[in-house]
Design a protein around this motif. Structure first.
Motif, mmCIF file in Angstrom:
data_model
loop_
_atom_site.group_PDB
_atom_site.id
_atom_site.type_symbol
_atom_site.label_atom_id
_atom_site.label_comp_id
_atom_site.label_asym_id
_atom_site.label_seq_id
_atom_site.Cartn_x
_atom_site.Cartn_y
_atom_site.Cartn_z
ATOM 1 N N UNK A 40 0.828 -1.200 0.000
ATOM 2 C CA UNK A 40 0.000 0.000 0.000
ATOM 3 C C UNK A 40 0.864 1.252 0.000
ATOM 4 N N UNK A 41 0.586 2.156 -0.947
ATOM 5 C CA UNK A 41 1.214 3.479 -0.935
ATOM 6 C C UNK A 41 0.169 4.492 -0.501
ATOM 7 N N UNK A 42 0.528 5.328 0.469
ATOM 8 C CA UNK A 42 -0.435 6.233 1.095
ATOM 9 C C UNK A 42 -0.030 7.684 0.884
ATOM 10 N N UNK A 43 -1.030 8.498 0.535
ATOM 11 C CA UNK A 43 -0.904 9.954 0.525
ATOM 12 C C UNK A 43 -1.999 10.480 1.445
ATOM 13 N N UNK A 44 -1.653 11.380 2.344
ATOM 14 C CA UNK A 44 -2.672 11.844 3.282
ATOM 15 C C UNK A 44 -2.416 13.257 3.771
ATOM 16 N N UNK A 45 -3.512 13.967 4.021
ATOM 17 C CA UNK A 45 -3.488 15.256 4.709
ATOM 18 C C UNK A 45 -4.137 15.015 6.066
ATOM 19 N N UNK A 46 -3.330 14.913 7.096
ATOM 20 C CA UNK A 46 -3.818 14.497 8.408
ATOM 21 C C UNK A 46 -4.935 15.397 8.928
ATOM 22 N N UNK A 65 -7.868 12.680 1.871
ATOM 23 C CA UNK A 65 -7.963 14.122 2.047
ATOM 24 C C UNK A 65 -7.038 14.945 1.192
ATOM 25 N N UNK A 66 -6.503 14.383 0.116
ATOM 26 C CA UNK A 66 -5.598 15.145 -0.743
ATOM 27 C C UNK A 66 -6.003 14.978 -2.203
ATOM 28 N N UNK A 67 -5.594 15.932 -3.030
ATOM 29 C CA UNK A 67 -5.982 15.945 -4.429
ATOM 30 C C UNK A 67 -5.071 15.125 -5.306
ATOM 31 N N UNK A 68 -5.492 14.961 -6.550
ATOM 32 C CA UNK A 68 -4.736 14.142 -7.495
ATOM 33 C C UNK A 68 -3.335 14.677 -7.756
ATOM 34 N N UNK A 69 -3.129 15.977 -7.598
ATOM 35 C CA UNK A 69 -1.805 16.541 -7.843
ATOM 36 C C UNK A 69 -0.767 16.022 -6.859
ATOM 37 N N UNK A 70 -1.205 15.382 -5.772
ATOM 38 C CA UNK A 70 -0.266 14.826 -4.792
ATOM 39 C C UNK A 70 0.061 13.360 -5.066
ATOM 40 N N UNK A 71 -0.537 12.774 -6.090
ATOM 41 C CA UNK A 71 -0.413 11.328 -6.306
ATOM 42 C C UNK A 71 0.904 10.985 -6.998
ATOM 43 N N UNK A 90 2.801 17.525 -12.023
ATOM 44 C CA UNK A 90 1.719 16.853 -11.311
ATOM 45 C C UNK A 90 0.377 17.552 -11.483
ATOM 46 N N UNK A 91 0.377 18.791 -11.969
ATOM 47 C CA UNK A 91 -0.897 19.476 -12.197
ATOM 48 C C UNK A 91 -1.711 18.790 -13.285
ATOM 49 N N UNK A 92 -1.040 18.093 -14.199
ATOM 50 C CA UNK A 92 -1.765 17.369 -15.252
ATOM 51 C C UNK A 92 -2.521 16.170 -14.692
ATOM 52 N N UNK A 93 -2.219 15.790 -13.442
ATOM 53 C CA UNK A 93 -2.902 14.636 -12.838
ATOM 54 C C UNK A 93 -4.348 14.963 -12.440
ATOM 55 N N UNK A 94 -4.673 16.244 -12.324
ATOM 56 C CA UNK A 94 -6.024 16.609 -11.860
ATOM 57 C C UNK A 94 -7.091 16.178 -12.863
ATOM 58 N N UNK A 95 -7.014 16.574 -14.155
ATOM 59 C CA UNK A 95 -8.023 16.086 -15.106
ATOM 60 C C UNK A 95 -7.925 14.586 -15.343
ATOM 61 N N UNK A 96 -6.728 14.036 -15.286
ATOM 62 C CA UNK A 96 -6.566 12.583 -15.424
ATOM 63 C C UNK A 96 -7.263 11.869 -14.276
#
Length: 268
Positions: A35-41, A176-182, A223-229
């Protein structure tokens, strides 16, 4: 987000490890997963024990045979000529290059990743890859294999820990985080744009026991291109949506998402 704001958005009392474990199980986490995790606590709400409690809940959910991975970036070591938030005077650049402490997998803190990845970096048994700018941390039976030999000049591409995660059928949890953080989608980006422009960066490292400033020829990544993707990925049948504490969360397989992202990024 201030602690007062976090308290204000938290309903039904403090969020405990037991509640987090239940929420993680409900969204699909199981023992033995990679598991890979991205989070905004702060988005989760007021967690009793903060980052420590969340990490403990994640490790408990995937069990001792699972592998937990997080980004551990250290952009503060990059070439100061590229700093923009804030920039530093050009007259400072060479002094910084000559004097900034070199990358150390154990001592160099993460930056702009959040409090959870930094706490995970310091967690007993966590390992870290060797890239001075875009390292990853992992804990679990496959950690050493996942993090070994991260390419200096293409750290998130085909020979990277991300590609190894894909081969292990890793799943991605975004809380709790957006696609740009992925970070995981950079693998698709590198496949879609293998000849992307590159730029000259650098970092201080230790080579043969001596501090040296090295040049790094990094591919441009956006990473901004990840938002529409990500909006397209959100509608896929493999995507699980749910809540962890007070926060909206996404849970999905890396490989399936990467395949869609690669196709979309090729034509964007």
């Amino acid at each position: 987000m201030s602690e007062a704001a976090v308290l204000a958005r938290t309903s039904n009392g403090p969020i405990t490890q037991e509640r987090l474990h239940q929420d993680l199980t409900n969204i699909g986490l199981k023992a033995g997963m990679t598991l890979m995790v991205h989070t905004a606590l702060s988005r989760i709400g007021w967690v009793c024990g903060g980052a420590q409690t969340l990490i403990a809940a994640l490790l408990d959910a995937i069990g001792p045979n699972g592998n937990l991975v997080m980004s551990a970036q250290s952009p503060q070591l990059s070439d100061p000529q590229h700093w923009s938030d804030p920039p530093v005077p050009e007259t400072w650049w060479e002094t910084i290059r000559q004097n900034h402490p070199p990358f150390d997998a154990c001592q160099t803190p993460t930056s702009r990743c959040g409090v959870v990845p930094e706490a995970f970096r310091l967690w007993p048994g966590t390992r870290r890859s060797s890239h001075p700018l875009v390292s990853l941390c992992a804990k679990g039976p496959a950690a050493e294999m996942l993090l070994a030999d991260q390419p200096l000049h293409d750290p998130l591409g085909e020979a990277s820990p991300l590609a190894k995660l894909e081969k292990l059928n890793a799943l991605i949890l975004m809380i709790g985080c957006g696609w740009e953080t992925c970070t995981a989608l950079h693998l698709a980006e590198r496949r879609a744009l293998p000849n992307a422009p590159r730029f000259s960066d650098g970092a201080p490292v230790i080579i043969n026991g001596e501090r040296q400033w090295i040049s790094i020829n990094m591919p441009l990544m956006d990473s901004e291109t990840f938002v529409p993707v990500g909006q397209k990925i959100d509608g896929q049948s493999f995507m699980q949506h749910g809540h962890i504490g007070e926060s909206f969360a996404r849970f999905f397989p890396l490989q399936a998402a990467s395949q869609i992202a690669e196709k979309l990024l090729r034509v964007s």
